[in-house]
Design a protein around this motif. Structure first.
Motif, PDB file in Angstrom:
ATOM      1  N   SER A   4      67.534 -27.696  50.390  1.00 34.62           N
ATOM      2  CA  SER A   4      67.501 -26.569  51.334  1.00 34.62           C
ATOM      3  C   SER A   4      68.155 -25.316  50.751  1.00 34.62           C
ATOM      4  O   SER A   4      67.687 -24.202  51.001  1.00 34.62           O
ATOM      5  N   LYS A   5      69.201 -25.481  49.947  1.00 35.20           N
ATOM      6  CA  LYS A   5      69.840 -24.310  49.336  1.00 35.20           C
ATOM      7  C   LYS A   5      68.875 -23.601  48.385  1.00 35.20           C
ATOM      8  O   LYS A   5      68.837 -22.366  48.337  1.00 35.20           O
ATOM      9  N   GLU A   6      68.093 -24.372  47.645  1.00 40.19           N
ATOM     10  CA  GLU A   6      67.096 -23.777  46.746  1.00 40.19           C
ATOM     11  C   GLU A   6      66.033 -23.017  47.539  1.00 40.19           C
ATOM     12  O   GLU A   6      65.619 -21.922  47.143  1.00 40.19           O
ATOM     13  N   LEU A   8      66.339 -21.688  50.570  1.00 41.34           N
ATOM     14  CA  LEU A   8      66.921 -20.478  51.151  1.00 41.34           C
ATOM     15  C   LEU A   8      67.162 -19.412  50.089  1.00 41.34           C
ATOM     16  O   LEU A   8      66.975 -18.215  50.342  1.00 41.34           O
ATOM     17  N   GLU A   9      67.545 -19.827  48.889  1.00 39.02           N
ATOM     18  CA  GLU A   9      67.723 -18.858  47.803  1.00 39.02           C
ATOM     19  C   GLU A   9      66.383 -18.236  47.424  1.00 39.02           C
ATOM     20  O   GLU A   9      66.285 -17.033  47.171  1.00 39.02           O
ATOM     21  N   SER A  10      65.346 -19.035  47.409  1.00 41.06           N
ATOM     22  CA  SER A  10      64.005 -18.530  47.127  1.00 41.06           C
ATOM     23  C   SER A  10      63.570 -17.535  48.197  1.00 41.06           C
ATOM     24  O   SER A  10      62.928 -16.525  47.900  1.00 41.06           O
ATOM     25  N   ARG A  12      65.568 -15.640  49.904  1.00 40.58           N
ATOM     26  CA  ARG A  12      66.383 -14.433  49.710  1.00 40.58           C
ATOM     27  C   ARG A  12      65.924 -13.610  48.500  1.00 40.58           C
ATOM     28  O   ARG A  12      66.149 -12.410  48.439  1.00 40.58           O
ATOM     29  N   CYS A  13      65.258 -14.259  47.569  1.00 40.79           N
ATOM     30  CA  CYS A  13      64.912 -13.621  46.289  1.00 40.79           C
ATOM     31  C   CYS A  13      63.991 -12.409  46.406  1.00 40.79           C
ATOM     32  O   CYS A  13      63.872 -11.642  45.446  1.00 40.79           O
ATOM     33  N   ALA A 102      68.737 -10.612  54.652  1.00 44.81           N
ATOM     34  CA  ALA A 102      70.042 -11.181  54.309  1.00 44.81           C
ATOM     35  C   ALA A 102      70.668 -11.845  55.539  1.00 44.81           C
ATOM     36  O   ALA A 102      71.211 -12.958  55.441  1.00 44.81           O
ATOM     37  N   CYS A 105      68.821 -15.136  56.161  1.00 43.61           N
ATOM     38  CA  CYS A 105      69.200 -16.160  55.175  1.00 43.61           C
ATOM     39  C   CYS A 105      70.605 -16.695  55.448  1.00 43.61           C
ATOM     40  O   CYS A 105      70.836 -17.904  55.362  1.00 43.61           O
ATOM     41  N   ASP A 106      71.526 -15.806  55.797  1.00 42.48           N
ATOM     42  CA  ASP A 106      72.890 -16.239  56.120  1.00 42.48           C
ATOM     43  C   ASP A 106      72.895 -17.121  57.368  1.00 42.48           C
ATOM     44  O   ASP A 106      73.596 -18.139  57.415  1.00 42.48           O
ATOM     45  N   ALA A 109      71.516 -20.527  56.474  1.00 44.36           N
ATOM     46  CA  ALA A 109      72.492 -21.280  55.680  1.00 44.36           C
ATOM     47  C   ALA A 109      73.611 -21.830  56.560  1.00 44.36           C
ATOM     48  O   ALA A 109      74.135 -22.918  56.297  1.00 44.36           O
TER      49      ALA A 109
END
Length: 162
Positions: A4-6, A8-10, A12-13, A102, A105-106, A109
């Motif tokens: 899930s972190k990957e 969410l980072e994707s 946000r990218c 942002a 995404c926050d 997370a």
């Protein structure tokens, strides 16, 4: 399913890529990316409008134990296109998009992995009709990442042709 972190980072990218659109000439920013298509301004407003909807409607609904209800796409998207044509400046729209993404995404997370993976319904349906995968917030975010990429490719192609 990926971590899930990957995911969410994707998700946000896209922020740095969108930020670079501030360098566009107004004629490119406001002109349709192709005949019969939206402008870059309208597309960014469209993406932001969906992010806001996820923040204000989808996540609270899911956390409250209810399913996801998506609005009529055409009417919903029309609101975003009108906003892009309302006189809002490019810089302001880009800043709003980046801040909203942002925030989303926050928020995602902070929910935690279990809640992101919990099965939900989307417009009363439990499984994605294309893949047969059970819906979850994480799965919906993956669909929105694909949606982002679709529009990013459209805009990049239009920029190459301008």
């Amino acid at each position: 399913m990926p971590d899930s972190k990957e995911i969410l980072e994707s998700f946000r990218c896209i922020i740095p890529w969108v930020s670079r659109l501030g360098e566009l000439d107004d004629s490119v920013w406001f002109n349709p990316i192709a005949e019969g298509k939206a402008s870059t301004a309208e597309i960014i407003s469209h993406l932001q409008n969906w992010d806001r909807y996820l923040i204000s409607n989808v996540i609270p609904s899911v956390l409250g134990g209810d399913g996801i209800v998506f609005p009529d796409f055409d009417r919903f998207n029309s609101v975003a296109y009108d906003y892009a044509k309302s006189g809002i400046g490019r810089k302001q729209l880009l800043e709003e998009f980046c801040a909203t993404r942002a925030e989303l995404c926050d928020l995602l997370a902070s929910i935690g992995d279990n809640a992101l993976r919990e099965p939900v319904t989307a417009n009363g349906v439990e499984l994605c009709p294309h893949t047969g995968t059970p819906y979850s917030l994480l799965y919906i975010i993956q669909e929105f990442i694909e949606h982002d990429q679709h529009h990013k490719v459209q805009i990049d192609k239009a920029l190459l042709q301008s």
